[in-house]
Design a protein around this motif. Structure first.
Motif, short mmCIF file in Angstrom:
data_model
loop_
_atom_site.label_atom_id
_atom_site.label_comp_id
_atom_site.label_asym_id
_atom_site.label_seq_id
_atom_site.Cartn_x
_atom_site.Cartn_y
_atom_site.Cartn_z
N ALA A 1 1.02 -1.26 -0.08
CA ALA A 1 0.03 0.05 -0.13
C ALA A 1 0.82 1.26 0.04
N ALA A 2 1.94 1.17 0.86
CA ALA A 2 2.86 2.23 1.03
C ALA A 2 3.44 2.60 -0.41
N LEU A 3 3.94 1.29 -1.20
CA LEU A 3 4.55 1.75 -2.41
C LEU A 3 3.76 2.38 -3.45
N SER A 4 2.43 1.81 -3.22
CA SER A 4 1.59 2.31 -4.38
C SER A 4 1.08 3.51 -4.00
N ALA A 5 1.04 4.13 -3.12
CA ALA A 5 0.97 5.57 -2.75
C ALA A 5 2.11 6.48 -3.25
N ILE A 6 3.11 5.82 -3.01
CA ILE A 6 4.54 6.71 -3.53
C ILE A 6 4.48 6.67 -5.00
N GLY A 7 4.29 5.36 -5.57
CA GLY A 7 4.42 5.24 -7.10
C GLY A 7 2.95 6.04 -7.82
N SER A 8 2.09 6.37 -6.94
CA SER A 8 1.01 6.92 -7.81
C SER A 8 1.16 8.32 -8.55
N ILE A 9 2.35 8.87 -8.35
CA ILE A 9 2.74 10.32 -9.08
C ILE A 9 2.87 10.03 -10.48
N SER A 10 3.03 8.92 -10.87
CA SER A 10 3.22 8.44 -12.24
C SER A 10 1.98 8.25 -13.13
N THR A 11 0.87 8.15 -12.24
CA THR A 11 -0.29 7.94 -12.91
C THR A 11 -1.20 9.05 -13.46
N HIS A 12 -0.45 10.47 -13.32
CA HIS A 12 -1.34 11.49 -13.56
C HIS A 12 -0.24 12.56 -13.77
N ARG A 13 -0.70 13.90 -14.22
CA ARG A 13 0.20 15.00 -14.54
C ARG A 13 -0.28 16.22 -13.81
N ALA A 14 -0.98 16.06 -12.56
CA ALA A 14 -1.29 17.32 -11.88
C ALA A 14 0.01 17.83 -11.35
N ALA A 15 -0.07 19.21 -11.44
CA ALA A 15 1.24 20.20 -11.08
C ALA A 15 1.20 20.30 -9.71
N ILE A 16 2.57 20.07 -9.20
CA ILE A 16 2.77 20.49 -7.96
C ILE A 16 4.27 20.30 -7.49
N ALA A 17 4.94 20.99 -6.98
CA ALA A 17 6.35 21.19 -6.76
C ALA A 17 7.09 19.72 -6.42
N ASP A 18 8.25 19.48 -6.99
CA ASP A 18 8.71 17.91 -6.53
C ASP A 18 9.07 17.94 -5.29
N SER A 19 9.49 18.83 -4.45
CA SER A 19 9.92 18.92 -2.93
C SER A 19 8.64 18.55 -2.19
N ARG A 20 7.66 19.23 -2.52
CA ARG A 20 6.21 19.20 -1.70
C ARG A 20 5.66 17.73 -2.07
N PRO B 1 -8.77 21.59 5.62
CA PRO B 1 -8.53 22.83 4.97
C PRO B 1 -6.88 23.17 5.15
N GLU B 2 -6.09 22.62 5.70
CA GLU B 2 -4.33 22.84 5.60
C GLU B 2 -3.97 22.45 4.43
N LEU B 3 -4.68 21.60 3.61
CA LEU B 3 -4.19 21.20 2.35
C LEU B 3 -4.38 22.11 0.96
N ALA B 4 -3.53 22.46 0.54
CA ALA B 4 -3.73 23.11 -0.75
C ALA B 4 -4.38 22.43 -1.81
N ALA B 5 -5.03 22.75 -2.84
CA ALA B 5 -5.79 22.02 -3.68
C ALA B 5 -4.81 21.18 -4.54
N SER B 6 -3.75 21.48 -4.97
CA SER B 6 -2.52 20.60 -5.57
C SER B 6 -2.19 19.65 -4.61
N GLU B 7 -2.01 19.78 -3.33
CA GLU B 7 -1.86 18.52 -2.38
C GLU B 7 -2.89 17.69 -2.32
N ALA B 8 -4.12 18.08 -2.10
CA ALA B 8 -5.41 17.22 -2.25
C ALA B 8 -5.43 16.51 -3.20
N ARG B 9 -5.15 17.10 -4.62
CA ARG B 9 -5.04 16.28 -5.75
C ARG B 9 -4.16 15.19 -5.96
N LEU B 10 -2.96 15.53 -5.34
CA LEU B 10 -1.96 14.40 -5.36
C LEU B 10 -2.47 13.25 -4.49
#
Length: 406
Positions: A164-183, A359-368
């Motif tokens: 499950a943890a690896l799936s979460a980490i690898g999920s960024i390759s399934t979309h192109r939503a913009a977010i800073a790499d460090s964040r 509400p502490e999440l930015a939309a880009s973070e929630a999208r991720l």
């Protein structure tokens, strides 16, 4: 001869020592963007800035590039994990270092990460097994360390949470939503840590990850009640098992018991049949989403119902959802744009609810995080063979919600 010699010795014209790696990376990005069968050697060469024949100095064929790129991706992840574990620290610090390393690789290799998820099915069985073995080794490194942190955790549960943890980490390759790499790295490793440290309810604790491929074939996606429905049913099954490009109209017609010429009475071509499959999936997704939101009593309840609806759909119609996620690059252009719009709208429902609850999440973070949850449902569904009788479905619901709302 004089000109040739000068060209070979001029620094600006010298062949880079990492040319093979450049070719493999360019090819991997194209494979993930347009699908393995949708990319030619000349297109790979053009991205690198060389001629088509020059590619063959490094690889005998396109398949060899796919295999090299797949191996390189897995090797990079395993090496990053090993380097993190090589530092003598307490288990908690080692786990933090390991998650940071894998998240960094995932973000840096974002454009090629989908190789393991969808393009690796075009490898030969022995090579598919090699990729699975590499991923299993990575899971084992995480689960062994997790058992040091949580010695009371049953080993199968440690494996499940590690996947499950690896799936979460690898999920960024399934979309192109913009977010800073460090964040992105921070959000993903935090989500992974949440999954690894969660306590599984007794009701779902016995549902474990066996590491096998899904039991295949089974999906209540469409019940053939007409020839058109029979064609859609068989198309979904074949597209999911073999990939769009490996399936012909003749194959679909034969599986449905219809002559190839009869298929064209219902669909002008294979791409139109694929589009019909997509619209069917989009319709089911829209219906389940609307129903979930209409009966919710609060944003938190709506998010839970949205997760439940997506898990229900994925477990009941897993081959349909797999095709929906994997084959959109092969749609006719107008349909691809429309269906991607519908997919984005679905994700934005998750984002809207998540930023309301957190509400502490930015939309880009929630999208991720929303994409991570969607990916987790599919990945863990495959791991548990979409088994609805052993608690797997309930477990996936729990972990998806737990990751989104710790």
């Amino acid at each position: 001869m004089q000109a040739t010699s000068t060209a070979q010795t001029t620094p600006g014209r010298r062949r880079p020592r990492n040319r093979k790696a450049q070719i493999a990376l360019a090819a991997a990005e194209l494979f993930c963007e347009r699908g393995y069968h949708g990319v030619g050697i000349d297109e790979i060469a053009a991205v690198v800035g060389i001629s088509g024949p020059a590619v063959y100095r490094h690889f005998p064929n396109k398949y060899a590039i796919l295999l090299h790129a797949s191996r390189e991706l897995i090797d990079t992840l395993v090496t990053a994990a090993d380097e993190a574990l090589a530092v003598p620290e307490e288990p908690a610090e080692q786990m933090a270092r390991l998650l940071a390393a894998t998240a960094r690789v995932s973000v840096q290799r974002r454009r090629v990460g989908a190789l393991y998820q969808w393009q690796a099915r075009y490898l030969e069985p022995a090579h598919q097994g090699e990729v699975r073995a590499g991923l299993t080794a990575l899971v084992r490194r995480i689960s062994d360390l997790l058992l040091e942190l949580r010695p009371d955790l049953p080993p199968p549960s440690a494996v499940l949470l590690s996947r499950a943890a690896l799936s979460a980490i690898g999920s960024i390759s399934t979309h192109r939503a913009a977010i800073a790499d460090s964040r992105a790295e921070q959000i993903l490793r935090s989500a992974a840590w949440t999954l690894l440290t969660t306590d599984l309810p007794a009701a779902v604790r016995h549902a474990t990850a066996g590491g096998s491929e899904p039991a295949g074939g089974g999906s209540a996606s469409m019940r053939p009640g007409s020839r058109r429905e029979a064609l859609l049913t068989e198309a979904v099954r074949l597209f999911d098992r073999l990939g769009y490009h490996a399936v012909s109209i003749d194959d679909i017609g034969r599986a449905a018991g219809i002559n190839a010429s009869g298929v064209y009475r219902y669909f002008p071509g294979k791409a139109d049949l694929l589009a019909a499959v997509y619209y069917r999936a989009a319709e089911r997704l829209s219906t389940s989403t609307t129903s979930a939101l209409a009966t919710a009593s609060s944003p938190a309840d709506a998010l839970r119902r949205l997760i439940d609806a997506y898990v229900d759909l994925t477990f009941a119609h897993n081959d349909l959802v797999s095709v929906y996620l994997a084959e959109n690059n092969n749609l006719p252009t107008p349909d691809r744009h429309e269906l991607r719009r519908l997919q984005r709208e679905h994700v934005e429902e998750w984002v809207r609810l998540l930023v309301t609850i957190r509400p502490e999440l930015a939309a880009s973070e929630a999208r991720l995080l929303a994409h991570a949850a969607l990916n987790l449902v599919m990945d863990l569904g495959r791991t548990t063979s979409f088994n609805r009788s052993d608690g797997s479905e309930q477990l996936v619901r729990f972990l998806a919600l737990r990751m989104l709302v710790p």
